[in-house]
Design an enzyme around this catalytic site. Structure first.
Site, PDB file in Angstrom:
ATOM      1  N   GLY A   1      -2.646  10.541  -5.375  1.00 44.29           N
ATOM      2  CA  GLY A   1      -2.013   9.327  -4.862  1.00 44.29           C
ATOM      3  C   GLY A   1      -1.490   8.733  -5.906  1.00 44.29           C
TER       4      GLY A   1
ATOM      5  N   GLU B   1      -1.363  -2.136   3.332  1.00 45.25           N
ATOM      6  CA  GLU B   1      -2.423  -2.593   4.193  1.00 45.25           C
ATOM      7  C   GLU B   1      -3.915  -2.387   3.645  1.00 45.25           C
ATOM      8  OE1 GLU B   1      -1.975  -3.762   7.153  1.00 45.25           O
ATOM      9  OE2 GLU B   1       0.056  -3.046   7.833  1.00 45.25           O
TER      10      GLU B   1
ATOM     11  N   GLY C   1      -6.307  11.112  -8.124  1.00 39.74           N
ATOM     12  CA  GLY C   1      -4.873  11.138  -8.861  1.00 39.74           C
ATOM     13  C   GLY C   1      -3.661  11.465  -8.367  1.00 39.74           C
TER      14      GLY C   1
ATOM     15  N   GLU D   1     -15.375  -7.685   0.455  1.00 49.07           N
ATOM     16  CA  GLU D   1     -15.716  -6.851   1.509  1.00 49.07           C
ATOM     17  C   GLU D   1     -16.487  -5.674   1.061  1.00 49.07           C
ATOM     18  OE1 GLU D   1     -12.606  -3.787   1.854  1.00 49.07           O
ATOM     19  OE2 GLU D   1     -12.137  -4.397   3.772  1.00 49.07           O
TER      20      GLU D   1
ATOM     21  N   LYS E   1      -0.743  12.067   1.978  1.00 53.21           N
ATOM     22  CA  LYS E   1      -1.990  12.238   1.267  1.00 53.21           C
ATOM     23  C   LYS E   1      -2.931  11.608   1.726  1.00 53.21           C
ATOM     24  CE  LYS E   1      -4.353  10.492  -2.099  1.00 53.21           C
ATOM     25  NZ  LYS E   1      -5.860  10.990  -1.316  1.00 53.21           N
TER      26      LYS E   1
ATOM     27  N   CYS F   1     -11.270  -2.319   8.502  1.00 48.28           N
ATOM     28  CA  CYS F   1     -10.710  -3.551   7.710  1.00 48.28           C
ATOM     29  C   CYS F   1     -10.625  -4.837   8.368  1.00 48.28           C
ATOM     30  CB  CYS F   1      -9.274  -3.067   7.219  1.00 48.28           C
ATOM     31  SG  CYS F   1      -8.373  -2.476   8.626  1.00 48.28           S
TER      32      CYS F   1
HETATM   33  P1  NAD Z   1      -9.639   3.556  -1.146  1.00 46.75           P
HETATM   34  O1  NAD Z   1      -8.599   2.403  -1.777  1.00 46.75           O
HETATM   35  O2  NAD Z   1     -10.421   3.978  -2.322  1.00 46.75           O
HETATM   36  O3  NAD Z   1      -8.825   4.738  -1.151  1.00 46.75           O
HETATM   37  C1  NAD Z   1      -7.573   4.918  -0.176  1.00 46.75           C
HETATM   38  C2  NAD Z   1      -6.559   5.952  -0.721  1.00 46.75           C
HETATM   39  O4  NAD Z   1      -5.939   5.765  -1.886  1.00 46.75           O
HETATM   40  C3  NAD Z   1      -7.363   7.381  -0.757  1.00 46.75           C
HETATM   41  O5  NAD Z   1      -6.394   8.399  -0.045  1.00 46.75           O
HETATM   42  C4  NAD Z   1      -7.215   7.666  -2.285  1.00 46.75           C
HETATM   43  O6  NAD Z   1      -7.219   8.957  -2.497  1.00 46.75           O
HETATM   44  C5  NAD Z   1      -6.190   6.680  -2.590  1.00 46.75           C
HETATM   45  N1  NAD Z   1      -6.182   6.603  -4.158  1.00 46.75           N
HETATM   46  C6  NAD Z   1      -7.050   6.325  -4.950  1.00 46.75           C
HETATM   47  N2  NAD Z   1      -6.611   5.854  -5.972  1.00 46.75           N
HETATM   48  C7  NAD Z   1      -5.150   5.981  -5.918  1.00 46.75           C
HETATM   49  C8  NAD Z   1      -4.297   5.390  -6.907  1.00 46.75           C
HETATM   50  N3  NAD Z   1      -4.488   4.965  -8.076  1.00 46.75           N
HETATM   51  N4  NAD Z   1      -2.710   5.369  -6.333  1.00 46.75           N
HETATM   52  C9  NAD Z   1      -2.657   5.731  -5.047  1.00 46.75           C
HETATM   53  N5  NAD Z   1      -3.682   6.226  -4.267  1.00 46.75           N
HETATM   54  C10 NAD Z   1      -4.901   6.195  -4.704  1.00 46.75           C
HETATM   55  O7  NAD Z   1     -10.093   3.119   0.030  1.00 46.75           O
HETATM   56  P2  NAD Z   1     -11.134   3.933   0.824  1.00 46.75           P
HETATM   57  O8  NAD Z   1     -12.439   3.540   0.347  1.00 46.75           O
HETATM   58  O9  NAD Z   1     -10.616   5.239   1.338  1.00 46.75           O
HETATM   59  O10 NAD Z   1     -11.063   2.993   2.328  1.00 46.75           O
HETATM   60  C11 NAD Z   1     -11.594   1.903   2.687  1.00 46.75           C
HETATM   61  C12 NAD Z   1     -10.610   0.515   2.169  1.00 46.75           C
HETATM   62  O11 NAD Z   1      -9.503   0.772   3.160  1.00 46.75           O
HETATM   63  C13 NAD Z   1     -11.270  -0.644   2.684  1.00 46.75           C
HETATM   64  O12 NAD Z   1     -10.922  -1.572   1.518  1.00 46.75           O
HETATM   65  C14 NAD Z   1     -10.522  -1.020   3.887  1.00 46.75           C
HETATM   66  O13 NAD Z   1     -10.527  -2.365   4.107  1.00 46.75           O
HETATM   67  C15 NAD Z   1      -9.308  -0.660   3.678  1.00 46.75           C
HETATM   68  N6  NAD Z   1      -8.546  -0.398   4.961  1.00 46.75           N
HETATM   69  C16 NAD Z   1      -7.516  -1.406   5.075  1.00 46.75           C
HETATM   70  C17 NAD Z   1      -6.875  -1.146   6.431  1.00 46.75           C
HETATM   71  C18 NAD Z   1      -5.732  -2.097   6.841  1.00 46.75           C
HETATM   72  O14 NAD Z   1      -4.861  -1.560   7.626  1.00 46.75           O
HETATM   73  N7  NAD Z   1      -5.631  -3.165   6.381  1.00 46.75           N
HETATM   74  C19 NAD Z   1      -7.134  -0.275   7.469  1.00 46.75           C
HETATM   75  C20 NAD Z   1      -8.135   0.761   7.134  1.00 46.75           C
HETATM   76  C21 NAD Z   1      -8.880   0.687   6.044  1.00 46.75           C
END
Ligand code: NAD
Length: 489
Positions: free
Chosen positions: A222, A260, A220, A393, A184, A294
């Site tokens: 996810g 991650e 949702g 962040e 997803k 990130c």
């Molecule tokens: P996000 O957490 O808003 O969303 C990530 C994913 O989670 C999306 O696909 C979203 O639809 C899904 N999601 C949202 N709510 C959910 C839930 N309750 N349960 C399950 N899935 C759900 O993140 P974003 O804004 O898309 O991306 C930016 C973030 O990602 C930053 O915090 C960044 O640091 C992090 N990031 C981490 C890494 C790493 O490897 N550590 C790499 C890239 C990005």
């Protein structure tokens, strides 16, 4: 814009078929122009359920999990197929993720596609079985054999910032290990995922149901995937806040959650380093892909005596990097992904001002960009490590510069963060560098510009930056279970 995707909307991949979404379509936006690129399939809960069922069936009823050589063949085939479409994928990634073209030659596209070869080779070379020899526990002579097996159905959930890197860092090892996957992607980059789905379905031998791709505007889905009883493991990349929700959701069926998450990494300049040179590197790094990474080092820790010199050097570099069209070959800083993300960065700039921070350069929208979610690269000085912009962040091209009082103080400041993802250390004395790298609690550290990113090198976070490791053998083993067979005699 690409022949990979149908003009009336990209499709889901469920059970080997490219299908329309149960909730119709949703628009995917070009962040550099604010225009709709086109439509993506909008999956609903029933689609997600069908995808999980297809993955479960493929895992339970095919030979996929046992045929290591076939999986290696399929991953190699996928790599070759993706490479034959690399220019279409590049165009799509620039347009949808706002990724500067230059980075699509590395970690935004070509790097992770090439890295599928590493996963393919692991499928064939990994020691799936280890003989632990004969022992006599409780007086019974027993031969013990350790087997490694795939976990089962993997739910992969990704963010938008490095769509292909994160996708293949999950798909590669999860498939090499013999799992099936429901993927997803983030609602902001559905086409990047759908294009991979189309290639995978039409140009590889990967059996139906082994990979399912479910794009949706609804976060949702996810949560549904996380709580689904037929899913065995969640591999999640995203924000720390969502990571917490994933961990809670995974607890309902006690599945493993591999996370991650976010970061606020420190770039430590020791007093024996070339201060101006190091600060210029820190300033450049924070502008890459508009700071939407990130592991980007967003806190610059410099010797107090060299603070003014450091601020000047960082400011000069940042002032020279103009946000621009990501399709142009020299652009380093493209747009932010969305209006929402730009509003978030602007909110942090307001907080910096209200907490007494000095905006040395940047701090607003670029004057020459009327369209697109652009923001100026920004340097903030004169805030302590306790300031909101030093702790949270921001996920934009914003660098905070903070003075330290020597190596121990630099370690203390670096560690005084809820995060522990990455970092950088600059200096000349190897003993001091070793002490600092020992002291900093993060999953990766660069010394004097060394690069930790590669297929065989594990990546991940301490503290609230995550649980587990992606890439390398450690990343592959996240997708395995351990079984011990004890035979008497
Ligand atoms: P996000 O957490 O808003 O969303 C990530 C994913 O989670 C999306 O696909 C979203 O639809 C899904 N999601 C949202 N709510 C959910 C839930 N309750 N349960 C399950 N899935 C759900 O993140 P974003 O804004 O898309 O991306 C930016 C973030 O990602 C930053 O915090 C960044 O640091 C992090 N990031 C981490 C890494 C790493 O490897 N550590 C790499 C890239 C990005």
């Amino acid at each position: 814009m690409t022949s990979l995707l149908p003009a009336d909307g990209a499709r889901l991949l469920i059970g080997g078929k490219l299908v329309e979404g149960g909730d119709g379509v949703f628009a995917t936006i070009n962040p550099a122009t604010e225009e709709a690129l086109g439509q993506a399939a909008n999956a609903n809960a029933a689609d997600l359920d069908a995808a999980v069922t297809a993955a479960r069936t493929a895992f339970d009823q095919t030979d996929w999990s046992r045929d290591h050589a076939f999986r290696a063949h399929c991953l190699e085939q996928l790599r070759t197929a993706l490479q034959s479409h690399i220019e279409e994928l590049r165009e799509l990634t620039i347009a949808e993720a706002g990724a500067p073209a230059m980075f699509t030659r590395g970690p935004q596209l070509e790097g992770p596609v090439a890295d599928l070869a590493y996963s393919a080779s692991l499928a064939e070379t990994y020691s799936w079985e280890t003989d632990l020899g004969v022992a006599e526990p409780m007086g019974i002579k027993t031969r013990r054999v350790l087997r490694r097996e795939p976990v089962g159905v993997v739910g992969a959930i990704t963010p938008w910032n490095f769509p292909h890197q994160i996708t293949f860092a999950k798909l590669g090892p999860a498939l090499a290990a013999g799992n099936t996957v429901v993927f997803k992607p983030a609602p902001d980059t559905p086409w990047c995922a759908a294009a991979v789905g189309a290639i995978l379905a039409e140009e590889t031998d990967i059996p139906a149901g082994v990979v399912n791709i479910v794009t949706s505007a609804d976060h949702g889905l996810g949560a549904q995937l996380t709580e689904h009883p037929l899913v065995d493991l969640i591999s999640f990349t995203g924000s720390t806040q969502t990571g917490r929700a994933v961990m809670r959701g995974a607890a309902t069926t006690l599945k493993k959650a591999f996370l991650e998450l976010g970061g606020k990494s420190a770039f430590i300049v020791l007093d024996d380093a070339n201060i101006a040179g190091a600060c210029a590197v820190a300033a450049f790094s924070v502008c890459v892909h508009a700071g939407q990474g990130c592991a980007i080092t967003t806190r610059l820790l410099v010797p107090r005596a060299a603070y003014d010199e450091a601020v000047q050097a960082a400011a000069a570099t940042i002032a020279g990097i103009k946000p621009g069209n990501p399709a142009e070959s020299r652009t380093v800083c493209g747009p932010l992904i969305s209006e929402r993300q730009r509003a978030r960065v602007e909110r942090y700039l307001d907080i910096a001002r209200s907490e007494g921070g000095r905006i040395v350069v940047g701090g607003g929208r670029p004057k020459n960009q009327e369209r697109g979610f652009f923001i100026e690269p920004t340097l903030i000085a004169d805030v302590p490590n306790t300031a909101t912009v030093a702790r949270e962040e921001i996920f934009g091209p914003v660098l905070v510069v903070i003075p330290h009082d020597g190596d121990d103080d630099a370690i203390r400041l670096a560690n005084d963060s809820p995060y522990g993802l990455s970092g950088s250390v600059w200096g000349t004395d190897p003993d001091r560098i070793r002490r600092v790298t020992n002291g900093v609690r993060t999953g990766t550290l660069s010394v004097n510009g060394g690069v930790w990113y590669s297929a065989d090198a594990p990546f991940g976070g301490y503290k609230q930056s995550g649980i587990g490791r992606e890439m390398g053998v450690a990343g592959f083993e996240e997708y395995l279970e351990t079984k011990l067979i004890a035979t008497a005699g």
